[in-house]
Design a protein around this motif. Structure first.
Motif, mmCIF file in Angstrom:
data_model
loop_
_atom_site.group_PDB
_atom_site.id
_atom_site.type_symbol
_atom_site.label_atom_id
_atom_site.label_comp_id
_atom_site.label_asym_id
_atom_site.label_seq_id
_atom_site.Cartn_x
_atom_site.Cartn_y
_atom_site.Cartn_z
ATOM 1 N N SER A 160 -7.105 -3.155 -5.788
ATOM 2 C CA SER A 160 -6.207 -3.560 -6.899
ATOM 3 C C SER A 160 -4.911 -4.392 -6.556
ATOM 4 N N ARG A 161 -4.528 -4.365 -5.208
ATOM 5 C CA ARG A 161 -3.553 -5.455 -4.807
ATOM 6 C C ARG A 161 -4.165 -6.736 -4.942
ATOM 7 N N VAL B 249 0.678 0.142 -4.433
ATOM 8 C CA VAL B 249 -0.395 0.203 -4.840
ATOM 9 C C VAL B 249 -1.499 0.223 -3.581
ATOM 10 N N ASN C 294 -6.295 -7.876 -6.972
ATOM 11 C CA ASN C 294 -6.276 -8.041 -8.555
ATOM 12 C C ASN C 294 -5.257 -8.219 -9.103
ATOM 13 N N ALA C 295 -3.982 -7.627 -8.616
ATOM 14 C CA ALA C 295 -2.770 -7.811 -9.272
ATOM 15 C C ALA C 295 -2.160 -9.014 -8.771
ATOM 16 N N GLU D 192 -4.572 0.908 -3.129
ATOM 17 C CA GLU D 192 -6.042 0.291 -2.999
ATOM 18 C C GLU D 192 -6.131 -0.988 -2.885
ATOM 19 N N GLN E 17 0.933 -1.220 0.148
ATOM 20 C CA GLN E 17 -0.119 0.067 -0.141
ATOM 21 C C GLN E 17 0.952 1.262 -0.146
#
Length: 515
Positions: free
Chosen positions: A235-236, A230, A238-239, A232, A27
């Protein structure tokens, strides 16, 4: 991921190096946009510092958090003021030089920590303040002979070994510091001894390490490690699930099932050596009255927050202390109880009439920070407290002095097994709470001196108890929320164990592939 994909020039031998590279979504990479440890005393700084820099005394992060040999193979007390160290032989630094006793003496006692560097290389004031807070009794470093050094304190101190184990006093290259273009250039690529060296640092974007193949602890199993910022949570996650990253840090408990349903991934982690707190600013007109601050502490149902937001995966500590304090741990200490009726009584006695109290908050810098804040605001409202949640963009806005500073989030990392490593480090006369002019108490400060200078264990326990009585009950400077916990999602085929603290260990002893 290839070197080209990382935006780096490939090393000459990269084609023959078959070791994997790792990518980690975090984060935040750094709060200060530097990697100099006195400047980056934070959970995000602790996460990466042990990859590139090491102390004389190490910490057993995967075990009991005890002290273990680091860059020193052994140490001994000469007397109550002096600790002598036998340095590990043949340690190669990232610049190719062999670590010397002079590097050690400089790192713990020179201009890097205490100032006096040439123009342009002088550390900033906040870094110098951290060094003085970490080693308040420092007198000098002595090179006894090549391979043996002594740390000499002005006064007796039972906590010297713990202080020296902190990452403030990591051993770095004296030559690298003295030849750097300026302090910032040095601070963004410090030259240490860890298993990985800093290859590229792009503040607020990415931090890349390359393997230090001459590392004294064994050849690192990863060729390259990259931390991507990252902010959010979604988003982490999803990555990770898409294969863009191999690890994703700081996953809230309510998101763990999303990852655990996928057989290719797993979640690891637990409570760590950190306690989440709320800080009260006595400079605010409403909070100047200790009765209002005491009411704030009695209005919060901590157990409900742990069960609902943390799924019971962490604990409420007994004040600002952890069990690894050993004989300094006060097992019978109790936090202010959840008692809405008592909170209302205190507000009536204080003459509180619903005046607004600001609560400055970041958007999930800490796991569950925002939902916890929202729940507490409602709990306070139920007893008549008008706490106004204000979302800030960065730490500078949170701690900026002024009439609107009232309540804020914080956390305290217990950097070694004594109250000096947490209570004094954070709340003492040289700590951030008092340097920021949020709280002070004359009796508390006198007790800080007694805790640091006394070598009588029984007396120190009495002093510590009184300090807790003052700052957690009578004249609250903070309120304990819970022991921090960190959950890391990762590829299941990577063999890796999380620490009982913030550091991420990717050494040969804790990283493997293909199983």
């Amino acid at each position: 991921m290839t070197a080209a994909g990382l935006g780096l020039a490939a090393p000459a031998l990269a084609q023959s190096d078959t070791r994997p590279s790792l990518t980690i979504a975090v984060q935040k990479i750094s709060n200060s946009n530097t990697l100099e440890t006195p400047r980056e005393q934070s959970n995000v700084g602790f996460r990466v510092s042990s990859l590139y820099a090491e102390s004389l005394i190490g910490t057993d992060w995967l075990g009991n958090l005890g002290q273990v040999p680091g860059l020193a193979t052994a140490w001994r007390r000469i007397d109550e003021r002096v600790v002598e160290f036998d340095l590990r032989a043949g340690v190669q630094m990232h610049d190719g030089r062999i670590m010397s006793a002079e590097d050690v003496a400089f790192s713990l006692g020179g201009a890097r920590l205490f100032g006096g560097a040439s123009a342009g290389r002088e550390p900033p004031a906040d870094a110098l303040a951290v060094a003085r807070r970490t080693f308040p009794g420092f007198e000098r470093m002595e090179v006894v002979r090549q391979g043996v050094v002594r740390f000499v304190n002005r006064v007796p101190d039972v906590t010297l070994e713990g202080r020296i184990a902190q990452n403030v006093g990591v051993v770095l290259s004296r030559q690298g510091f003295e030849t750097a273009e300026n302090w910032q250039a040095w601070a963004r690529r410090p030259i240490g001894t860890g298993p990985y060296r800093v290859a590229e640092f792009r503040p607020d974007v990415a931090l890349t390490f390359e393997a230090h193949d001459s590392y004294w602890g064994g050849r690192p199993p990863a060729r390259r490690i990259r931390f991507n910022e990252v902010p959010e949570v979604a988003s982490r996650i999803n990555a990770l699930l898409s294969g863009e990253t191999d690890f994703a840090t700081d996953i809230p408990p309510d998101q763990l099932p999303i990852i655990e349903r996928n057989a290719r991934f797993e979640v690891v982690g637990s409570a760590v050596n950190n306690i989440r707190v709320l800080v009260f600013d006595k400079g605010h007109p409403v909070l100047r009255n200790p009765l209002v601050r005491r009411a704030l502490t009695h209005a919060i149902d901590h157990r409900m927050i742990i069960e609902s937001l943390w799924s019971g995966r962490t604990e409420i500590t007994r004040g600002l202390q952890l069990g690894f304090f050993g004989d300094m741990y006060l097992a019978d200490w109790e936090n202010p109880r959840f008692d809405p009726a008592e909170a209302r009584r205190l507000l009536r006695e204080a003459g509180y009439r619903g005046e607004a109290i600001p609560y400055r908050c970041l958007n999930n810098y800490y796991v569950n920070q925002t939902p916890t804040a929202q729940v507490m605001v409602e709990m306070w409202r139920s007893v008549g407290l008008n706490v106004q949640l204000q979302m800030m963009e960065n730490w500078s806005q949170v701690v900026e002095p002024g009439a609107m500073r009232g309540i804020r989030d914080w956390s305290v990392t217990h950097v070694f097994s004594d109250p000096v490593g947490s209570m004094l480090r954070a709340m003492g006369p040289l700590g951030e709470l008092q340097r920021g002019q949020e709280w002070t108490n004359a009796e508390f400060n006198q007790l800080c001196t007694a805790l640091e200078s006394s070598t009588d264990r029984a007396r120190r326990r009495v002093v510590f108890r009184r300090m807790l009585e003052i700052i957690e009950r009578e004249d609250p400077g903070y309120m304990v929320l819970n022991q921090a916990a960190t959950f890391i999602a990762k590829r299941r085929d990577i063999r890796w164990r999380p620490a009982r603290g913030w550091p991420m260990d990717f050494s040969a002893a804790n990283l493997g592939f293909g199983g």
